[in-house]
Design an enzyme around this catalytic site. Structure first.
Site, short mmCIF file in Angstrom:
data_model
loop_
_atom_site.label_atom_id
_atom_site.label_comp_id
_atom_site.label_asym_id
_atom_site.label_seq_id
_atom_site.Cartn_x
_atom_site.Cartn_y
_atom_site.Cartn_z
N ALA A 196 0.83 -1.21 0.00
CA ALA A 196 0.00 0.00 0.00
C ALA A 196 0.86 1.26 0.00
O ALA A 196 0.46 2.28 -0.57
CB ALA A 196 -0.94 0.00 1.20
N CYS A 215 -4.26 -0.04 14.99
CA CYS A 215 -4.57 -1.07 15.98
C CYS A 215 -3.31 -1.47 16.74
O CYS A 215 -3.22 -2.55 17.30
CB CYS A 215 -5.25 -2.28 15.35
SG CYS A 215 -4.26 -3.08 14.08
N1 SAH Z 1 -10.01 -3.72 6.89
C1 SAH Z 1 -9.99 -5.16 7.00
C2 SAH Z 1 -8.88 -5.66 7.92
C3 SAH Z 1 -7.49 -5.27 7.47
S1 SAH Z 1 -6.24 -6.24 8.17
C4 SAH Z 1 -11.37 -5.63 7.45
O1 SAH Z 1 -12.22 -4.79 7.81
O2 SAH Z 1 -11.60 -6.84 7.45
C5 SAH Z 1 -4.81 -5.65 7.45
C6 SAH Z 1 -4.54 -6.13 6.03
O3 SAH Z 1 -3.41 -5.39 5.55
C7 SAH Z 1 -4.17 -7.59 5.85
O4 SAH Z 1 -5.05 -8.17 4.91
C8 SAH Z 1 -2.74 -7.59 5.29
O5 SAH Z 1 -2.53 -8.58 4.28
C9 SAH Z 1 -2.66 -6.23 4.68
N2 SAH Z 1 -1.32 -5.63 4.60
C10 SAH Z 1 -0.32 -5.68 5.50
N3 SAH Z 1 0.72 -4.93 5.12
C11 SAH Z 1 0.37 -4.36 3.93
C12 SAH Z 1 1.00 -3.47 3.03
N4 SAH Z 1 2.21 -2.98 3.28
N5 SAH Z 1 0.34 -3.10 1.92
C13 SAH Z 1 -0.91 -3.58 1.67
N6 SAH Z 1 -1.55 -4.43 2.46
C14 SAH Z 1 -0.93 -4.81 3.60
#
Ligand code: SAH
Length: 387
Positions: free
Chosen positions: A270, A330
């Site tokens: 991201a 979180c």
């Molecule tokens: N919003 C979601 C929960 C997100 S959990 C809900 O409501 O269900 C966080 C997510 O971020 C995970 O799926 C993980 O794979 C992703 N993630 C972790 N690091 C990341 C990065 N650097 N870039 C993109 N996604 C990432």
């Protein structure tokens, strides 16, 4: 029964409502100790503070289960779990999927129980709770005679506490509803115990802002924010995640809700994808940032803050005038005050004004206890870019 005698002064925090006792606060342990049996905790003068499971291995060696002179036995677990259920029932929180037991906040430190349809997922986080698991399962069996329970202990906690994590094979995939949205969940598999239940009410709030807008769901996991927004009339959604498994689940979720045709999924980091969207002059009416914890340690908070600032700066720049950002942390050690400070700096550097529409937190089935700050871990802001 063995007795844990605290050093003089160590009782103050316990008396002020906090259940934790660190090894450095202990004067002595009297009598033979077993993991299964709660110890009696007394202050330096022998006055009873309560009872809790003790474990000599971690520095956080005891967490009070009760402040009364009562047995910690199967009946105790039954009463506590029934009280947690009754509290949620009275508050209207018993849903298709919800958190039934939230550790310290429900007087059961070291235990999490999440419900998915008829399935309870039990997560033990301390040695004491792991030894009490049969009592916990039996209490759940009484409360939900038609359901089943499975264990999904936390591996990190098990290592720290020195018990063998019990992980049952995950249950069958289920469909649970949240608002008008249907989610796929395999209890005991994937992230958390299956779903991010702590965001349920925030997903609802987000969806209410979605009509007609283009949505960006970075860190999407199962795509819950985007999916609810699309069902509420969003014009389109872009979902980002690092994990192809997460995106596959998100795609199936969007298809199940018949909104996949308005969604685009992109795999990648991201941090990079947000920068690329900015470079391409893309704009969104509604953005959510729900990243994983950037730190689990107190001494890494500064590095985490840089990460949060970076993504928030990018996200604010991606908002069209009048657009709204829902942004979360979180990380336990990032307090609401610190998070607001980080977002303030991000807005300043982005050169974007931001009106605070709301401060956000974890869903009410993850209650926060004022005297136990650690029960709060999810913090967030709803920010509007002025038109
Ligand atoms: N919003 C979601 C929960 C997100 S959990 C809900 O409501 O269900 C966080 C997510 O971020 C995970 O799926 C993980 O794979 C992703 N993630 C972790 N690091 C990341 C990065 N650097 N870039 C993109 N996604 C990432």
């Amino acid at each position: 029964m063995s007795r844990l005698v605290l050093k003089r002064g160590a009782e103050a925090r316990v008396r002020a409502g906090h259940p934790w006792i660190y090894r450095t606060q202990v004067a002595e342990l009297k009598g033979a100790w077993t993991a299964r049996e709660a110890v009696e905790v007394v202050d330096w003068a022998g006055r009873l503070l309560g009872r809790g499971f003790y474990n000599p291995r971690p520095s956080l060696c005891c967490r009070l289960l009760t402040r009364r002179d009562e047995q910690v036995d199967p009946g105790f677990f039954r009463r506590r779990i029934e009280a947690a259920w009754e509290q949620r029932r009275a508050a209207g929180l018993v849903a298709d999927a919800y958190r039934l037991v939230w550790s310290e906040a429900d007087g059961l430190p070291g235990l999490v129980v999440d419900r998915y349809g008829p399935v309870s997922v039990v997560q033990c986080l301390t040695l004491g709770m792991a030894t009490a698991a049969p009592w916990i399962l039996s209490a759940l069996g009484r409360l939900f005679p038609d359901g089943r329970a499975l264990r999904a202990d936390d591996l990190t906690a098990a290592r720290l506490e020195g018990f063998e994590a019990h992980q049952d094979p995950p249950g069958d995939e289920l469909v649970v509803t949240e608002g008008d949205c249907r989610f796929l969940v395999t209890p005991g598999a994937g992230h958390k115990t299956g779903l991010y239940l702590d965001q349920a009410h925030n997903r609802g709030r987000f969806a209410r802002l979605a009509r007609g807008r283009r949505v960006l769901d970075a860190f999407c996991f199962a795509g819950g924010f985007a999916c609810r927004a699309l069902l509420a009339g969003a014009a389109g959604a872009l979902l980002l995640d690092l994990s192809s498994d997460a995106l596959a689940l998100a795609r199936r979720t969007l298809e199940l809700n018949a909104v996949a045709d308005r969604a685009e999924l992109r795999e990648g980091n991201a941090f990079d994808l947000l920068r690329a969207l900015e470079a391409a002059d893309e704009r969104f009416g509604l953005v959510v940032l729900d990243p994983p914890p950037f730190t689990r340690r107190k001494d890494a908070v500064l590095a985490a803050a840089r990460g949060y600032k970076e993504i928030n700066l990018r996200a604010l720049r991606l908002l069209e005038p009048g657009g709204v950002l829902a942004t979360f942390s979180c990380s336990h050690h990032v307090t609401p005050g610190l998070f607001e400070e980080i977002c303030r700096e991000a807005a300043g550097d982005a050169g974007v004004g931001a009106r605070v529409l709301a401060t956000l937190g974890q869903a009410p089935d993850h209650p926060v206890i004022l005297t136990i700050p650690e029960t709060r871990y999810l913090t967030g802001l709803l920010l509007e870019r002025p038109s």
